[in-house]
Structure formats: structure tokens, C-alpha cells
Design a protein around this motif. Structure first.
Motif: not given
Length: 415
Positions: A27-41, A269-283
Motif C-alpha cells: 500500500q502507498t502512504y503519504i509521509i510528508s507534504a509541502a507547497r509554496t505559497p500561491i502567487g498572483c499573476f 472563477a479561479s485565478k491565473i497563478n504560480d505555485g508548486a506542491s509535493a509529497a513524499v510517498l512510500a510503501s
């Protein structure tokens, strides 16, 4: 004979036990997660490319795992939709930018708005198949750096005009309509009024403001903004859009996509933005080997598709498919994250599925935060992983251009 798939077994045995004996190797587990703030266009994050933002999110997710080190990461899959001008292999750029070894395998993924979520699905499949034990899933986008296009070929007499890469990317290739016009099609068919959409948008902004400190604490890693002639070096660590709202202007805004009879505006409506997100996944193997305390378990996932003009309601098909696969009912789900591409999208899916709005996007969404398309699917999965309470179930769903949608279910394990 009763048909029981691997996802429904835990549901059938009743109350879930969070002890190590309940950790399953495949099975797959999310160990940790993080993202940048979301910036305006063209604002705070405009000087960063999508891969540079992705590198910050990846590094943040690894650091928040406390135990997982960069050399243990076997694969990185990052959603990235607007790749023109970014350079080769944007996921590879993000991985190496985060300091991962050159031996790490990487894949850049484009499933339009669902890209970030699809990265979790594909990485989870690799883990379930025993191909890897630890990887990074996520998404990245910089709308501020999407270039203009000049079609290749002989220049005609009289010259040629530039094509805005942003507008081009937001245009449905089958109906030749902007995505907002397709959402207007759904709003009209379902009699979703301008007032309903404006009210929903206000709810999104109010919830984002109400939960801003908690969201910042649990989700965001600050971005170092280099000094310029006008401003000194500083850290940018809060989402931008929700603080810019002026509710008094909502009713005065003109419809964007259908000027005469439209209901969708810049506010709902949603806006036009910049950002990134990630998570560590593990068995489960890695969880036991390294003594990890997972945030959540990925219980199951599903995709679905409809006519491209009806993309807004595609989650209505992905969610029931996911529930059937996993053996859960709607009432078993404590929190829902349905991406707010437009207020009309969420309202349409809630109406069709009869989901209680008090359980949906309860800390705001893309209308008030922004929708960096490659990132958004990852953001809503991570949000559930970080904000659910142990033992609770959550479902994230997101529609995508071309008429598709992805949905993913989590079970919260540890805070």
C-alpha cells in the motif's frame, strides 16, 4: 461469492487500527507534504520558473519527513501543464534543483488540471507493483512565465500576430471555446445563477481568510525572494489572492466569457497563478523499515471522462467510480476537496452528487487561492492529508480540460 477488492477489505473490518500491524507492504502512504505559497499573476513568484518552484516544494516535503533523506528518493513525478519555454524535462529540473541525486528517475506529466493528482496515482501504482519504495509526487506551474507563440512558417504579407500562450492553453480544442465558456454551458444547463456563484465565491474567500494561519502553518514553505532595486531580500510565505478581495465589486463585474447573458466573472472563477506542491510517498515496506509515521494512506483512485464541453461535471463520474472501487459510501467521507476551477464547477457537482456543502472545501479553494493548474491536484490531496483527523476519510477530485477528471481517497493516519 462476495466480491471484495483489495481496497474494500479495511472498510469491511470496521474500526481502523492505526498500529504498525495494519501497515501493508504494497500500500502507498503519504509521509510528508509541502507547497509554496500561491502567487498572483506577474506578482511575488513571477521571477521563478515552474521547475524552480517545484524544487522548493520537493525540498520542503523531504525536510518535513524528518527521516527520509534525498538519497532514498527513487522516482519523482511532477505535473506541469504549460511547458512551453520551460526547457527540457521540467520534473527533472525540479528534482535536481532540489538537490536529489542525478540517478533519480523523473517524469513530467500533463493531464491538464488533474496533472498534480495523477502524479500520485502513477507513483502509487509503481509502489503497489513493487517497482519502488519511496518517491515524490506533485505539481508545478508558473503562469507568469507562459510565453507568446509565433507560428512557424513563411511570414505572410502584412505580418503575423502573436498568440497568447495562456489564452491558447485555456481553449478547448474540440469546441474552440475557452474553458470558462464551457463552464458557462454547464451553468446554463443546470440553472446555476450568477448570485449562487458569487455567494459561493464569497464563501471561498471568507474560509481562506479564516483558516489562513492554520493553512500556512501546515502546508506552506516560504520562498526566498531575491533583492531588487526596489525591495530587499525577503521571505514570501502566505497565499496572495484571498487578501486582495473587494466584495463590494462582485455584483458590478461583467461576465467574462459570455458578455450578454453570462454568469461567470473574474470574482467567481479561479485565478491565473504560480505555485508548486509535493509529497513524499512510500510503501508499507519503507514505513516499517525506517519507522515512519504516515500522514495518510492512499485508499484508492479513479479517473473518468465526459464530453469535453461538459468537463465541469466529470468529477460526478470519477467520484462514484472511486467509491464503488473502494467499497465506501458518501456518508463515510468526512471531508471533500473539489477543485474550484469555477464556482459553477463545485456547485454543479454538489448538486448532482447531493454532497453536503458543509464538508466541502471548508478552508477555501482555488477561487480564493488560485489555480496553478499543474499544482492544484497535488495541493488538494496534500490539504486532506494534513487537515483530516486520524481515522477520518477524505476524497479529492478535480476536473480537467478535454472532459476528464481524477479522484483520490485518503485515510488519515497520524498528525
Amino acid at each position: 461469492m462476495l466480491k471484495v477488492n483489495r481496497f474494500s477489505i479495511i472498510h469491511l473490518i470496521g474500526k481502523r487500527n492505526l498500529s504498525s500491524t495494519n501497515i501493508k507492504d504494497d500500500q502507498t502512504y503519504i509521509i510528508s507534504a509541502a507547497r509554496t505559497p500561491i502567487g498572483c499573476f506577474r506578482s511575488k513568484l513571477a521571477q521563478f520558473t515552474g521547475p524552480q518552484l517545484g524544487a522548493i516544494a520537493i525540498q520542503g516535503a523531504i525536510e518535513r519527513s524528518t527521516i527520509i533523506t534525498k538519497d532514498l528518493i527513487e522516482e519523482v513525478i511532477m505535473g506541469n501543464v504549460r511547458q512551453a519555454g520551460v526547457g527540457q524535462a521540467p520534473a527533472r529540473q525540479a528534482a535536481l534543483g532540489a538537490g536529489l541525486p542525478v540517478t533519480v528517475a523523473t517524469t513530467s506529466l500533463n493531464k491538464a488540471c488533474a496533472s498534480g493528482m495523477k502524479s500520485y496515482q502513477i507513483l502509487a501504482q509503481a509502489i503497489q507493483c513493487g517497482q519502488i519504495d519511496i518517491g515524490i509526487a506533485g505539481g508545478q506551474e508558473s503562469f507568469s512565465n507562459v510565453p507568446f507563440f509565433l507560428p512557424r512558417g513563411d511570414l505572410p504579407y502584412g505580418g503575423i500576430k502573436l498568440i497568447d500562450g495562456l489564452q491558447f492553453g485555456f481553449t478547448d480544442v474540440y469546441y474552440k471555446k475557452l474553458m470558462g465558456a464551457c463552464a458557462e454551458h454547464t451553468a446554463k444547463n443546470m440553472n446555476i445563477s450568477r448570485a449562487e456563484q458569487d455567494d459561493y465565491a464569497k464563501r471561498s474567500y471568507e474560509l481562506s481568510a479564516q483558516w489562513a494561519s492554520k493553512v500556512t502553518e501546515l502546508e506552506i514553505v516560504p520562498v526566498d525572494i531575491p533583492a531588487t532595486k526596489k525591495i530587499p531580500n525577503h521571505k514570501f510565505g502566505e497565499d496572495e489572492e484571498y487578501r486582495r478581495v473587494d466584495f463590494s465589486k462582485f455584483s458590478k463585474l461583467k461576465p467574462v466569457f459570455e458578455p450578454k447573458n453570462g454568469t461567470i466573472t473574474a470574482a467567481n472563477a479561479s485565478k491565473i497563478n504560480d505555485g508548486a506542491s509535493a509529497a513524499v510517498l512510500a510503501s508499507g515496506r519503507a514505513v516499517r523499515k525506517y519507522g515512519l509515521k504516515p500522514l495518510a494512506k492512499i485508499v484508492g483512485f479513479a479517473d473518468a471522462a465526459v464530453d469535453p464541453i461538459d468537463f465541469s461535471i466529470a468529477p460526478t463520474y470519477a467520484i462514484p467510480k472511486l467509491l464503488e472501487m473502494t467499497g465506501y459510501k458518501q456518508n463515510d467521507i468526512h471531508l471533500w476537496e473539489i477543485n474550484e476551477a469555477f464556482s459553477a464547477v463545485v456547485l454543479a457537482n454538489l448538486r448532482l452528487l447531493k454532497i453536503d456543502i458543509s464538508k466541502v472545501n471548508i478552508r477555501g479553494g482555488a477561487v480564493s487561492l488560485g489555480h496553478p493548474v499543474g499544482m492544484s491536484g497535488s495541493r488538494i490531496v496534500n490539504h486532506l492529508a494534513l487537515h483530516l483527523e486520524p481515522g477520518q476519510m477524505g476524497v479529492a477530485a478535480i476536473c480537467n480540460a478535454g472532459g476528464g477528471a481524477s479522484a483520490l481517497m485518503l485515510e488519515k493516519m497520524y498528525n
